[in-house]
Write a protein that holds these residues in place. Sequence first.
Motif, PDB file in Angstrom:
ATOM      1  N   ALA A 118       0.846  -1.193   0.000  1.00  0.00           N
ATOM      2  CA  ALA A 118       0.000   0.000   0.000  1.00  0.00           C
ATOM      3  C   ALA A 118       0.878   1.239   0.000  1.00  0.00           C
ATOM      4  N   VAL A 119       0.474   2.230  -0.775  1.00  0.00           N
ATOM      5  CA  VAL A 119       1.270   3.456  -0.913  1.00  0.00           C
ATOM      6  C   VAL A 119       0.352   4.670  -0.840  1.00  0.00           C
ATOM      7  N   THR A 120       0.791   5.677  -0.093  1.00  0.00           N
ATOM      8  CA  THR A 120       0.145   6.991  -0.122  1.00  0.00           C
ATOM      9  C   THR A 120       1.128   7.948  -0.773  1.00  0.00           C
ATOM     10  N   ALA A 121       0.663   8.661  -1.794  1.00  0.00           N
ATOM     11  CA  ALA A 121       1.572   9.519  -2.553  1.00  0.00           C
ATOM     12  C   ALA A 121       0.852  10.782  -3.003  1.00  0.00           C
ATOM     13  N   VAL A 122       1.647  11.729  -3.502  1.00  0.00           N
ATOM     14  CA  VAL A 122       1.128  13.002  -3.992  1.00  0.00           C
ATOM     15  C   VAL A 122       1.241  13.029  -5.517  1.00  0.00           C
ATOM     16  N   VAL A 123       0.182  13.461  -6.181  1.00  0.00           N
ATOM     17  CA  VAL A 123       0.246  13.660  -7.631  1.00  0.00           C
ATOM     18  C   VAL A 123       1.031  14.941  -7.898  1.00  0.00           C
ATOM     19  N   ILE A 124       2.121  14.808  -8.646  1.00  0.00           N
ATOM     20  CA  ILE A 124       2.928  15.992  -8.941  1.00  0.00           C
ATOM     21  C   ILE A 124       2.827  16.421 -10.401  1.00  0.00           C
ATOM     22  N   ASP A 125       2.246  15.555 -11.253  1.00  0.00           N
ATOM     23  CA  ASP A 125       2.054  15.961 -12.646  1.00  0.00           C
ATOM     24  C   ASP A 125       1.025  15.049 -13.305  1.00  0.00           C
ATOM     25  N   VAL A 126       0.172  15.639 -14.157  1.00  0.00           N
ATOM     26  CA  VAL A 126      -0.809  14.890 -14.950  1.00  0.00           C
ATOM     27  C   VAL A 126      -0.642  15.313 -16.401  1.00  0.00           C
ATOM     28  N   ASP A 127      -0.237  14.373 -17.241  1.00  0.00           N
ATOM     29  CA  ASP A 127      -0.049  14.635 -18.667  1.00  0.00           C
ATOM     30  C   ASP A 127      -1.058  13.781 -19.435  1.00  0.00           C
ATOM     31  N   GLU A 128      -2.238  14.359 -19.703  1.00  0.00           N
ATOM     32  CA  GLU A 128      -3.304  13.593 -20.357  1.00  0.00           C
ATOM     33  C   GLU A 128      -2.928  13.218 -21.786  1.00  0.00           C
ATOM     34  N   SER A 129      -2.171  14.076 -22.472  1.00  0.00           N
ATOM     35  CA  SER A 129      -1.795  13.786 -23.852  1.00  0.00           C
ATOM     36  C   SER A 129      -0.918  12.541 -23.948  1.00  0.00           C
ATOM     37  N   ARG A 130      -0.153  12.264 -22.893  1.00  0.00           N
ATOM     38  CA  ARG A 130       0.719  11.079 -22.871  1.00  0.00           C
ATOM     39  C   ARG A 130       0.176  10.008 -21.931  1.00  0.00           C
ATOM     40  N   ASP A 131      -1.023  10.285 -21.371  1.00  0.00           N
ATOM     41  CA  ASP A 131      -1.669   9.324 -20.478  1.00  0.00           C
ATOM     42  C   ASP A 131      -0.738   8.949 -19.325  1.00  0.00           C
ATOM     43  N   ARG A 132      -0.161   9.971 -18.714  1.00  0.00           N
ATOM     44  CA  ARG A 132       0.855   9.734 -17.678  1.00  0.00           C
ATOM     45  C   ARG A 132       0.543  10.531 -16.414  1.00  0.00           C
ATOM     46  N   ILE A 133       0.649   9.845 -15.268  1.00  0.00           N
ATOM     47  CA  ILE A 133       0.477  10.469 -13.955  1.00  0.00           C
ATOM     48  C   ILE A 133       1.759  10.252 -13.165  1.00  0.00           C
ATOM     49  N   SER A 134       2.346  11.313 -12.675  1.00  0.00           N
ATOM     50  CA  SER A 134       3.585  11.218 -11.896  1.00  0.00           C
ATOM     51  C   SER A 134       3.284  11.429 -10.417  1.00  0.00           C
ATOM     52  N   LEU A 135       3.907  10.584  -9.581  1.00  0.00           N
ATOM     53  CA  LEU A 135       3.656  10.601  -8.141  1.00  0.00           C
ATOM     54  C   LEU A 135       4.939  10.895  -7.362  1.00  0.00           C
ATOM     55  N   SER A 136       4.751  11.273  -6.103  1.00  0.00           N
ATOM     56  CA  SER A 136       5.904  11.509  -5.220  1.00  0.00           C
ATOM     57  C   SER A 136       5.544  11.154  -3.788  1.00  0.00           C
TER      58      SER A 136
END
Length: 297
Positions: free
Chosen positions: A243-261
């Motif tokens: 289980a992980v709790t993280a923060v969304v630091i970037d959402v790139d819908e054009s590349r279908d990518r979500i970056s977490l931290s």
Amino acid sequence: MNAKQTIKSFSADDFANALARHDYEFKRGQIVKGKVVSHDSFGAYVDIGGKSPGFLPIEEAFIGSAANLAAELPIDDTEREFAIVSEQDENGQVKLSIRKLMMVKAWAILRSYQEEGQTFNCRVVGTNKGGVTVDAEGIRGFIPRSHLVEKNNLAGLVGQSLPVTFIELDESRNKLVLSHRLAARASAMGKISRGLLINGIVSNLRPFGAFVDFDGVSGMLHVKEISQKYVSDINSVFAIGDAVTAVVIDVDESRDRISLSTKLLELTPGEMLDNREQVFAEAEARLEKNVQKLWNT
């Protein structure tokens, strides 16, 4: 002219001959209107204006099965449409269908959903080794296991309503393949924004980071975003299923990518490596303290 006129009688034979001369050109594929006049154990008889009533078999009454045909189609003055699905027999009787009309309408609705790129709901009605079968506007469809969010308990999905989008719609082959995963992802992507705190599960590990599944989507927790301290081996920090709790630091819908931290949840370097349970438990308060760091990234 003689005032006294002879009235010619009109016998039953005369009536039958006149009826026979009337042109009832009912053809297969024709849409007619009629009223139910009687029932038997196999279906309903419908007055469509011909010399014989049309016959509606139970299996042609609805897309699904009707528990009580007489209750669903009572004998009354209500006129409705029927499709003719057979040529006239020697008695002038044709076979009728409501199901065919409903199928035509259902496919038209599905085509409109597809053309508009619309997500819609369908009900899971069964399972097989490859996925689940669904009722989509009355049409039988299929969702492959790989396109389900829940892949492990297919039986538990039966009876549930799932949002879906299209993989393939081919009316000529009676083929409808749908995706719950893509619909869930599209919905989730519309709700995800930078700064959102998420709870997920590690689904895969790579040397460069961990894939974290949450709310029907997957985000990337890069190895450099795990801790303020250097992480040499991601496998020493996480395992698949964690289980992980993280923060969304970037959402790139054009590349279908979500970056977490998770690094942004640390108050001092290395806490994620030494005491990650406490970091996750205090995630909301920690993010408030580090919110400025988020907007500076």
